[in-house]
Motif scaffolding. Sequence first.
Motif, PDB file in Angstrom:
ATOM      1  N   LYS A   2      10.308  15.552  58.029  1.00 49.07           N
ATOM      2  CA  LYS A   2      10.266  17.244  57.817  1.00 49.07           C
ATOM      3  C   LYS A   2      11.962  17.798  57.920  1.00 49.07           C
ATOM      4  O   LYS A   2      12.771  16.711  58.976  1.00 49.07           O
ATOM      5  CB  LYS A   2       9.369  17.170  58.834  1.00 49.07           C
ATOM      6  N   GLY A   3      12.571  18.744  57.273  1.00 55.39           N
ATOM      7  CA  GLY A   3      13.582  19.063  57.272  1.00 55.39           C
ATOM      8  C   GLY A   3      14.888  18.414  56.805  1.00 55.39           C
ATOM      9  O   GLY A   3      15.941  18.420  56.730  1.00 55.39           O
ATOM     10  N   LYS A   4      14.962  17.066  56.167  1.00 57.62           N
ATOM     11  CA  LYS A   4      15.454  16.457  55.669  1.00 57.62           C
ATOM     12  C   LYS A   4      15.695  16.825  54.417  1.00 57.62           C
ATOM     13  O   LYS A   4      16.965  16.677  54.233  1.00 57.62           O
ATOM     14  CB  LYS A   4      15.319  14.900  55.145  1.00 57.62           C
ATOM     15  N   TYR A   5      14.912  17.439  53.529  1.00 58.98           N
ATOM     16  CA  TYR A   5      15.149  17.502  52.113  1.00 58.98           C
ATOM     17  C   TYR A   5      15.438  18.949  52.100  1.00 58.98           C
ATOM     18  O   TYR A   5      15.954  19.583  51.359  1.00 58.98           O
ATOM     19  CB  TYR A   5      14.153  17.255  50.993  1.00 58.98           C
ATOM     20  N   PHE A  26      -1.247  17.270  32.708  1.00 59.20           N
ATOM     21  CA  PHE A  26       0.349  17.266  32.208  1.00 59.20           C
ATOM     22  C   PHE A  26       0.803  17.711  32.563  1.00 59.20           C
ATOM     23  O   PHE A  26       2.608  17.326  32.439  1.00 59.20           O
ATOM     24  CB  PHE A  26      -0.285  18.559  31.359  1.00 59.20           C
ATOM     25  N   GLY A  27       1.007  18.487  34.349  1.00 59.55           N
ATOM     26  CA  GLY A  27       1.751  18.567  35.393  1.00 59.55           C
ATOM     27  C   GLY A  27       2.047  17.002  36.108  1.00 59.55           C
ATOM     28  O   GLY A  27       3.230  17.138  36.696  1.00 59.55           O
ATOM     29  N   ASP A  28       1.384  16.357  36.488  1.00 66.04           N
ATOM     30  CA  ASP A  28       1.558  15.163  36.748  1.00 66.04           C
ATOM     31  C   ASP A  28       2.354  14.398  35.654  1.00 66.04           C
ATOM     32  O   ASP A  28       2.967  13.566  36.296  1.00 66.04           O
ATOM     33  CB  ASP A  28      -0.200  14.436  37.125  1.00 66.04           C
ATOM     34  N   GLU A  29       2.161  14.251  34.555  1.00 68.32           N
ATOM     35  CA  GLU A  29       2.591  13.734  33.640  1.00 68.32           C
ATOM     36  C   GLU A  29       4.593  13.913  33.628  1.00 68.32           C
ATOM     37  O   GLU A  29       5.257  13.718  33.320  1.00 68.32           O
ATOM     38  CB  GLU A  29       1.963  13.154  32.298  1.00 68.32           C
ATOM     39  N   THR A  30       4.137  15.667  33.239  1.00 70.83           N
ATOM     40  CA  THR A  30       6.050  16.299  32.768  1.00 70.83           C
ATOM     41  C   THR A  30       6.301  16.436  34.048  1.00 70.83           C
ATOM     42  O   THR A  30       7.889  17.262  34.101  1.00 70.83           O
ATOM     43  CB  THR A  30       5.379  17.502  32.110  1.00 70.83           C
ATOM     44  N   LEU A  31       5.519  16.404  34.835  1.00 71.50           N
ATOM     45  CA  LEU A  31       6.454  17.086  36.363  1.00 71.50           C
ATOM     46  C   LEU A  31       6.815  16.087  37.507  1.00 71.50           C
ATOM     47  O   LEU A  31       8.389  16.217  37.459  1.00 71.50           O
ATOM     48  CB  LEU A  31       5.734  18.540  37.153  1.00 71.50           C
ATOM     49  N   PHE A  32       6.227  15.705  37.849  1.00 68.14           N
ATOM     50  CA  PHE A  32       5.770  14.124  38.775  1.00 68.14           C
ATOM     51  C   PHE A  32       6.897  12.894  38.512  1.00 68.14           C
ATOM     52  O   PHE A  32       7.200  12.464  39.690  1.00 68.14           O
ATOM     53  CB  PHE A  32       4.985  14.547  40.154  1.00 68.14           C
ATOM     54  N   ASN A  33       6.566  12.623  37.881  1.00 70.75           N
ATOM     55  CA  ASN A  33       6.896  11.896  37.286  1.00 70.75           C
ATOM     56  C   ASN A  33       8.818  11.259  37.056  1.00 70.75           C
ATOM     57  O   ASN A  33       9.260  11.743  36.761  1.00 70.75           O
ATOM     58  CB  ASN A  33       6.608  10.759  35.496  1.00 70.75           C
ATOM     59  N   GLY A  36       9.624  11.889  44.551  1.00 75.21           N
ATOM     60  CA  GLY A  36       9.888  12.666  45.876  1.00 75.21           C
ATOM     61  C   GLY A  36       9.290  14.008  46.611  1.00 75.21           C
ATOM     62  O   GLY A  36       8.995  14.126  47.975  1.00 75.21           O
ATOM     63  N   LEU A  37       9.254  15.210  45.588  1.00 78.85           N
ATOM     64  CA  LEU A  37       8.341  16.693  46.108  1.00 78.85           C
ATOM     65  C   LEU A  37       7.183  16.229  45.730  1.00 78.85           C
ATOM     66  O   LEU A  37       6.608  16.658  46.764  1.00 78.85           O
ATOM     67  CB  LEU A  37       9.011  16.825  44.566  1.00 78.85           C
ATOM     68  N   PHE A  38       7.027  14.799  45.405  1.00 82.21           N
ATOM     69  CA  PHE A  38       5.154  15.350  45.436  1.00 82.21           C
ATOM     70  C   PHE A  38       4.766  14.545  46.563  1.00 82.21           C
ATOM     71  O   PHE A  38       4.118  15.305  47.647  1.00 82.21           O
ATOM     72  CB  PHE A  38       4.683  14.273  44.368  1.00 82.21           C
TER      73      PHE A  38
END
Length: 145
Positions: free
Chosen positions: A2-5, A107-114, A129-131
């Motif tokens: 919380k508040g760190k990023y 597709f989102g998991d593979e291209t965005l969060f990986n 880290g965003l996830f």
Amino acid sequence: LKGKYAAPAAALFFVKSGKIIPLAIQLQPNDYNTVYTPVDNTGADWFLAKMFFNQIDIIAQSAYHFAETHVAVEPIGISARRNLATNHPVRGLVDKLFQNSNAIAAFGDETLFNKGGVFGKGTSLQGRGLFTFIVETALPNYNFR
């Protein structure tokens, strides 16, 4: 986390002839002495303020999109497909609305969060880290009503 990023930020915009023009950006909450404007364009201050605000906005929009669509709505589609008969009148609508949701989520998991994905390259939270930020920080505080 919380508040760190992703500290809360505020920006004021003006819309003129269909163009959005930024007027002022405040990066730290309750810090009324540090407000960046286009007048600060003499150095890198205005450019950096816009860059930081865009980072914060990407993280916030990603959290809300994930919460409102994938977390709140997709379980409804999955439940309807599991529990409604194939000839139920609502089932056709559900099938049409959710026909690509599993593929889009994969597709989102593979291209965005990986690692090496879009969020890994373009945000300070580095993909997973965003996830983690979304799941641990945004979702518990989100009101689904």
